[in-house]
Design a protein around this motif. Structure first.
Motif, mmCIF file in Angstrom:
data_model
loop_
_atom_site.group_PDB
_atom_site.id
_atom_site.type_symbol
_atom_site.label_atom_id
_atom_site.label_comp_id
_atom_site.label_asym_id
_atom_site.label_seq_id
_atom_site.Cartn_x
_atom_site.Cartn_y
_atom_site.Cartn_z
ATOM 1 N N VAL A 1 4.213 -8.985 3.677
ATOM 2 C CA VAL A 1 5.139 -9.767 4.522
ATOM 3 C C VAL A 1 5.771 -10.917 3.732
ATOM 4 C CG1 VAL A 1 5.311 -11.252 6.548
ATOM 5 C CG2 VAL A 1 4.035 -9.112 6.686
ATOM 6 N N PRO A 2 4.990 -11.715 2.973
ATOM 7 C CA PRO A 2 5.628 -12.742 2.136
ATOM 8 C C PRO A 2 6.567 -12.156 1.092
ATOM 9 C CG PRO A 2 3.302 -13.225 2.390
ATOM 10 C CD PRO A 2 3.522 -11.864 2.968
ATOM 11 N N ALA A 3 6.284 -10.941 0.604
ATOM 12 C CA ALA A 3 7.183 -10.306 -0.368
ATOM 13 C C ALA A 3 8.560 -10.098 0.245
ATOM 14 C CB ALA A 3 6.600 -8.966 -0.831
ATOM 15 N N ILE A 4 8.588 -9.677 1.488
ATOM 16 C CA ILE A 4 9.869 -9.484 2.181
ATOM 17 C C ILE A 4 10.533 -10.832 2.455
ATOM 18 C CG2 ILE A 4 10.934 -8.640 4.314
ATOM 19 C CD1 ILE A 4 8.735 -6.495 4.401
ATOM 20 N N ASP A 5 9.722 -11.814 2.870
ATOM 21 C CA ASP A 5 10.267 -13.135 3.216
ATOM 22 C C ASP A 5 10.853 -13.857 2.009
ATOM 23 O OD1 ASP A 5 9.550 -12.735 5.817
ATOM 24 O OD2 ASP A 5 7.668 -13.867 5.682
ATOM 25 N N THR A 6 10.256 -13.641 0.819
ATOM 26 C CA THR A 6 10.701 -14.388 -0.359
ATOM 27 C C THR A 6 11.730 -13.634 -1.194
ATOM 28 O OG1 THR A 6 8.836 -13.523 -1.664
ATOM 29 C CG2 THR A 6 8.521 -15.643 -0.567
ATOM 30 N N PHE B 1 13.425 -2.356 -1.990
ATOM 31 C CA PHE B 1 12.774 -2.681 -3.259
ATOM 32 C C PHE B 1 11.309 -3.075 -3.050
ATOM 33 C CE2 PHE B 1 17.141 -3.458 -5.062
ATOM 34 C CZ PHE B 1 17.046 -2.461 -6.029
ATOM 35 N N VAL B 2 11.039 -3.824 -1.983
ATOM 36 C CA VAL B 2 9.657 -4.201 -1.690
ATOM 37 C C VAL B 2 8.834 -2.959 -1.351
ATOM 38 C CG1 VAL B 2 8.157 -5.448 -0.095
ATOM 39 C CG2 VAL B 2 10.218 -6.540 -0.954
ATOM 40 N N ALA B 3 9.424 -2.056 -0.562
ATOM 41 C CA ALA B 3 8.721 -0.826 -0.201
ATOM 42 C C ALA B 3 8.393 -0.003 -1.450
ATOM 43 C CB ALA B 3 9.562 -0.002 0.771
ATOM 44 N N MET C 1 4.638 1.095 -2.921
ATOM 45 C CA MET C 1 4.264 2.453 -3.313
ATOM 46 C C MET C 1 3.904 2.516 -4.802
ATOM 47 S SD MET C 1 4.344 4.016 -0.512
ATOM 48 C CE MET C 1 4.056 5.668 -1.137
ATOM 49 N N GLY C 2 4.615 1.717 -5.612
ATOM 50 C CA GLY C 2 4.306 1.668 -7.041
ATOM 51 C C GLY C 2 2.917 1.130 -7.311
ATOM 52 N N GLY C 3 2.504 0.120 -6.541
ATOM 53 C CA GLY C 3 1.157 -0.423 -6.704
ATOM 54 C C GLY C 3 0.094 0.600 -6.368
ATOM 55 N N GLY D 1 4.518 -7.207 -3.546
ATOM 56 C CA GLY D 1 4.487 -5.869 -2.980
ATOM 57 C C GLY D 1 3.603 -4.926 -3.776
ATOM 58 N N PHE D 2 3.689 -5.013 -5.102
ATOM 59 C CA PHE D 2 2.877 -4.182 -5.988
ATOM 60 C C PHE D 2 1.388 -4.437 -5.748
ATOM 61 C CE2 PHE D 2 0.720 -3.163 -9.936
ATOM 62 C CZ PHE D 2 1.308 -1.968 -10.336
ATOM 63 N N ALA D 3 1.006 -5.709 -5.695
ATOM 64 C CA ALA D 3 -0.399 -6.058 -5.463
ATOM 65 C C ALA D 3 -0.847 -5.623 -4.076
ATOM 66 C CB ALA D 3 -0.601 -7.561 -5.650
ATOM 67 N N GLY D 4 0.027 -5.781 -3.082
ATOM 68 C CA GLY D 4 -0.304 -5.351 -1.725
ATOM 69 C C GLY D 4 -0.531 -3.852 -1.652
ATOM 70 N N GLY D 5 0.313 -3.080 -2.347
ATOM 71 C CA GLY D 5 0.132 -1.633 -2.376
ATOM 72 C C GLY D 5 -1.172 -1.235 -3.038
ATOM 73 N N SER D 6 -1.561 -1.948 -4.095
ATOM 74 C CA SER D 6 -2.827 -1.674 -4.774
ATOM 75 C C SER D 6 -4.007 -1.885 -3.828
ATOM 76 C CB SER D 6 -2.978 -2.581 -6.002
ATOM 77 O OG SER D 6 -1.950 -2.338 -6.931
ATOM 78 N N MET D 7 -3.954 -2.979 -3.077
ATOM 79 C CA MET D 7 -5.051 -3.273 -2.152
ATOM 80 C C MET D 7 -5.108 -2.266 -1.015
ATOM 81 S SD MET D 7 -5.042 -7.446 -1.982
ATOM 82 C CE MET D 7 -6.438 -7.482 -0.868
#
Length: 255
Positions: free
Chosen positions: A54-59, A71-73, A77-79, A209-215
């Motif tokens: 969510v912060p990735a989208i906000d920032t 791009f965030v999405a 997925m890349g993470g 976003g990358f870190a969020g996808g990893s988690m």
């Protein structure tokens, strides 16, 4: 910079605390193990979504609108894909146990334990990166939420590293060294994430976003299936909901 050191020390320290507890709790019943891991999975889900995606989208500041969301999405997925590939190509490193190679071939339980421990080690680096990215000056106040969420699940995670290795015949000293090395991976990850996240405004949402996808990948691929493998999936599910709500409430308290 002080905040980054506090974040790094907190994550590593939480793993060490869990490891020390693991020496006293040699074998946690499957029911309670699944409940604890379920709670941790809920905490990680909330940290990944509320504290990172969510912060990735906000920032997001480059492109904006639909392109920014896309791009965030893709970063999310890349993470997940990065951790998936890393999981496949990383060697099992059986020599770290200090046991004879023949014993690994005879002990299928030890091999399963090593795979589980390796899975934990693999996601420590992106976990640290998640906290480091969220601690940049450009990030929202959710940085401490991410750090707290990861640290909270590091305690029982440290416990589940120690107990299986001890039961598999690995010496206490080597077991603690393995746990300490895994904890230090997060310190490296925090500084790596902080450095990359501070490069540019456009880099930050991608890293979040990358870190969020990893988690999210670790939670779905490793933690939730483990909690549903022993017949206690209902208890684990309610524990997951409780963990998710815990971090949501903490996030609101920090606003």
């Amino acid at each position: 910079m002080t905040e980054v050191w506090i974040s790094a020390a907190g994550l590593c320290g939480a793993t060490i605390i869990g490891s020390i507890l693991g020496f006293f709790i040699k074998e946690l019943p499957h029911k309670w193990n699944d409940i604890v891991l379920g709670y941790c999975a809920g905490v990680m889900l909330a940290a990944a979504t509320i504290g990172l995606i969510v912060p990735a989208i906000d920032t997001w500041q480059m492109g904006g609108g639909l392109w920014g969301y896309l791009f965030v999405a893709l970063a999310v997925m890349g993470g997940a894909l990065f951790l998936n590939v890393l999981d496949m190509v990383t060697p099992h490193m059986h020599h770290i146990t200090g046991l004879e190679e023949a014993e690994h071939h005879r002990n299928s339980s030890l091999n399963r334990v090593l795979l589980f421990v390796m899975a934990i080690a693999i996601h420590k680096l992106p976990e640290g990166m998640a906290a480091g990215v969220s601690m940049t000056d450009m990030a929202s106040a959710g940085g401490w939420t991410v750090t707290f969420g990861i640290a909270l699940q590091n305690v029982p995670e440290g416990m589940v590293i120690i107990a299986p290795l001890l039961l598999a015949g690995v010496s206490p000293l080597r077991t603690f060294i393995i746990s300490l090395a895994i904890g230090l991976l997060e310190v490296v990850g925090v500084w790596l994430g902080f450095g990359l996240g501070s490069l540019a405004d456009t880099m930050l949402p991608l890293m979040l976003g990358f870190a969020g996808g990893s988690m999210l990948y670790v939670t779905s691929d490793e933690m939730i299936p483990e909690t549903h493998a022993h017949g206690y999936q209902k208890q684990a599910t309610y524990a997951l909901l409780l963990g998710f709500l815990t971090l949501v409430l903490i996030e609101k308290m920090f606003e």
